[in-house]
Design a protein around this motif. Structure first.
Motif, PDB file in Angstrom:
ATOM      1  N   SER A 121      27.625  35.185  35.979  1.00  0.00           N
ATOM      2  CA  SER A 121      28.049  33.880  35.483  1.00  0.00           C
ATOM      3  C   SER A 121      28.276  33.915  33.977  1.00  0.00           C
ATOM      4  N   ALA A 122      27.384  34.661  33.264  1.00  0.00           N
ATOM      5  CA  ALA A 122      27.547  34.771  31.813  1.00  0.00           C
ATOM      6  C   ALA A 122      28.841  35.488  31.465  1.00  0.00           C
ATOM      7  N   LYS A 123      29.155  36.553  32.231  1.00  0.00           N
ATOM      8  CA  LYS A 123      30.422  37.257  31.999  1.00  0.00           C
ATOM      9  C   LYS A 123      31.612  36.341  32.271  1.00  0.00           C
ATOM     10  N   GLU A 124      31.497  35.564  33.353  1.00  0.00           N
ATOM     11  CA  GLU A 124      32.577  34.632  33.664  1.00  0.00           C
ATOM     12  C   GLU A 124      32.738  33.599  32.554  1.00  0.00           C
ATOM     13  N   GLN A 125      31.598  33.086  32.043  1.00  0.00           N
ATOM     14  CA  GLN A 125      31.664  32.094  30.962  1.00  0.00           C
ATOM     15  C   GLN A 125      32.239  32.717  29.705  1.00  0.00           C
ATOM     16  N   THR A 126      31.864  33.993  29.433  1.00  0.00           N
ATOM     17  CA  THR A 126      32.426  34.689  28.271  1.00  0.00           C
ATOM     18  C   THR A 126      33.928  34.830  28.393  1.00  0.00           C
ATOM     19  N   LYS A 127      34.377  35.138  29.589  1.00  0.00           N
ATOM     20  CA  LYS A 127      35.813  35.257  29.810  1.00  0.00           C
ATOM     21  C   LYS A 127      36.515  33.931  29.569  1.00  0.00           C
ATOM     22  N   ILE A 156      39.962  41.133  26.887  1.00  0.00           N
ATOM     23  CA  ILE A 156      40.111  40.438  28.165  1.00  0.00           C
ATOM     24  C   ILE A 156      40.640  41.390  29.237  1.00  0.00           C
ATOM     25  N   GLN A 157      41.602  42.228  28.882  1.00  0.00           N
ATOM     26  CA  GLN A 157      42.143  43.189  29.845  1.00  0.00           C
ATOM     27  C   GLN A 157      41.067  44.172  30.294  1.00  0.00           C
ATOM     28  N   GLU A 158      40.211  44.609  29.362  1.00  0.00           N
ATOM     29  CA  GLU A 158      39.135  45.525  29.716  1.00  0.00           C
ATOM     30  C   GLU A 158      38.137  44.858  30.656  1.00  0.00           C
ATOM     31  N   MET A 159      37.819  43.590  30.379  1.00  0.00           N
ATOM     32  CA  MET A 159      36.901  42.863  31.256  1.00  0.00           C
ATOM     33  C   MET A 159      37.519  42.653  32.637  1.00  0.00           C
ATOM     34  N   GLU A 160      38.816  42.377  32.688  1.00  0.00           N
ATOM     35  CA  GLU A 160      39.481  42.205  33.979  1.00  0.00           C
ATOM     36  C   GLU A 160      39.478  43.508  34.767  1.00  0.00           C
ATOM     37  N   ARG A 161      39.691  44.639  34.084  1.00  0.00           N
ATOM     38  CA  ARG A 161      39.638  45.932  34.776  1.00  0.00           C
ATOM     39  C   ARG A 161      38.225  46.212  35.282  1.00  0.00           C
ATOM     40  N   SER A 162      37.220  45.899  34.460  1.00  0.00           N
ATOM     41  CA  SER A 162      35.836  46.103  34.883  1.00  0.00           C
ATOM     42  C   SER A 162      35.489  45.228  36.081  1.00  0.00           C
ATOM     43  N   LEU A 163      35.925  43.973  36.036  1.00  0.00           N
ATOM     44  CA  LEU A 163      35.659  43.071  37.158  1.00  0.00           C
ATOM     45  C   LEU A 163      36.367  43.548  38.424  1.00  0.00           C
ATOM     46  N   SER A 164      37.596  44.052  38.260  1.00  0.00           N
ATOM     47  CA  SER A 164      38.331  44.553  39.421  1.00  0.00           C
ATOM     48  C   SER A 164      37.613  45.760  40.046  1.00  0.00           C
ATOM     49  N   LYS A 165      37.071  46.659  39.204  1.00  0.00           N
ATOM     50  CA  LYS A 165      36.335  47.805  39.728  1.00  0.00           C
ATOM     51  C   LYS A 165      35.081  47.353  40.464  1.00  0.00           C
ATOM     52  N   ARG A 166      34.387  46.356  39.917  1.00  0.00           N
ATOM     53  CA  ARG A 166      33.182  45.858  40.588  1.00  0.00           C
ATOM     54  C   ARG A 166      33.521  45.233  41.928  1.00  0.00           C
TER      55      ARG A 166
END
Length: 303
Positions: A27-33, A140-150
């Motif tokens: 949730s914190a990662k989502e809020q950061t995004k 943001i792109q790095e976080m999206e790639r990390s989220l996609s891998k998860r």
């Protein structure tokens, strides 16, 4: 048993707390995004404002340059040696009027050097904001790639657990001559258990567990729970009143299943609760099996 249950409860609570922590982190990662998206939108708005201001300054600069060029041409015309019949006083009067006109127009047009300094400052601010925006876009792109891998790993783990549970469920049903399957609907987050008790009959249909008899349903439930045990790495496995509605045959087969499963997984502890008599099951003398029988409760009568 009480100590084991308490330890198991504590460990379950720890797992729950870990899950809550992971959810909080997610949730914190989502809020950061979301915050980064909002900040990027704010920077985009500021960038648009600065571009508008730059465009206005460019128009003002062009207007000043045109006025400057016109004044310069007039000055060149005045300074060129020409033959004229005008009196010097008339020329001085015209120069004075021209200066007054320049002094009158200068506050409206502004100083050219000042405009250039403002333009340079605005361009520096624009470059700084542009670099910040590019940095946040990369983040943001790095976080999206990390989220996609998860998400990919989560789907892989989920599919693996579903396949293992389904195969183990089918394998245990065959020990009783049943057939069945687990139908997972990930989109609706639903699980349907289907069992066919007479697979040799062509007219027999796969039934939902609600349509089975009490013993059949209890046996199928035991098979389902054991299939989940196979897919979940829990050190303690507890099952309560699993054989209440079973006949003797299903009871014996289920108990043998669970005992064999417990022997195969010696690094796990299994606890089974049942109100039924276990003397006829022939398990009292088996290795690593302890049977605890509680004293019959005393029944009080009303006078």
């Amino acid at each position: 048993v009480a100590e084991s249950e308490e330890a198991a409860g504590r460990e379950v609570e720890e797992y729950k707390q870990q899950i809550e922590d992971l959810r909080s982190q997610f949730s914190a990662k989502e809020q950061t995004k979301i915050n980064l998206e909002q900040k990027r939108q704010s920077w985009d708005n500021r960038l648009a404002d600065i571009r508008t201001k730059i465009a206005d300054l460019e128009l003002k600069k062009q207007s000043i340059e045109r006025s400057f060029e016109e004044t310069r041409q007039n000055a060149l015309r005045v300074c060129e040696p020409i033959q004229t019949t005008r009196e010097p006083s008339s020329l001085r009067s015209e120069i004075t009027q021209t200066r007054r006109r320049l002094e009158h127009e200068q506050p409206r047009l502004g100083d050219r050097e000042q405009i250039e300094r403002e333009y340079i400052a605005v361009m520096k601010e624009y470059d700084t904001i542009f670099d910040d925006i590019q940095h946040h876009k990369s983040l943001i792109q790095e976080m999206e790639r990390s989220l996609s891998k998860r998400m990919d790993r989560y789907e892989t783990l989920r599919n693996t657990i579903q396949v293992r549970s389904s195969l183990y469920f089918q394998s245990m049903l065959t020990q009783r001559g049943y057939e069945g399957k687990l139908r997972f609907n990930n989109e609706k987050e639903k699980l349907e258990i289907q069992v066919q008790v007479n697979p040799q009959e062509h007219s027999g249909r796969t039934k939902n567990t609600r349509a089975l008899s009490g013993g059949e349903r209890s046996f199928s439930t035991v098979c389902f729970i054991m299939s989940l045990w196979e897919a979940i790495e829990a050190p303690f496995r507890c099952l309560d009143e699993f054989d209440v509605f079973m006949d003797m045959l299903n009871r014996r087969i289920s108990m043998n299943f669970m005992l064999q499963h417990a022997e195969d997984m010696a690094n796990r502890q299994f606890i089974f609760f049942t109100p039924q008599d276990m003397s006829s099951m022939g398990i009292a003398g088996k290795r690593n099996v302890k049977v605890f029988k509680l004293t019959e409760p005393e029944q009080s009568t009303l006078d």
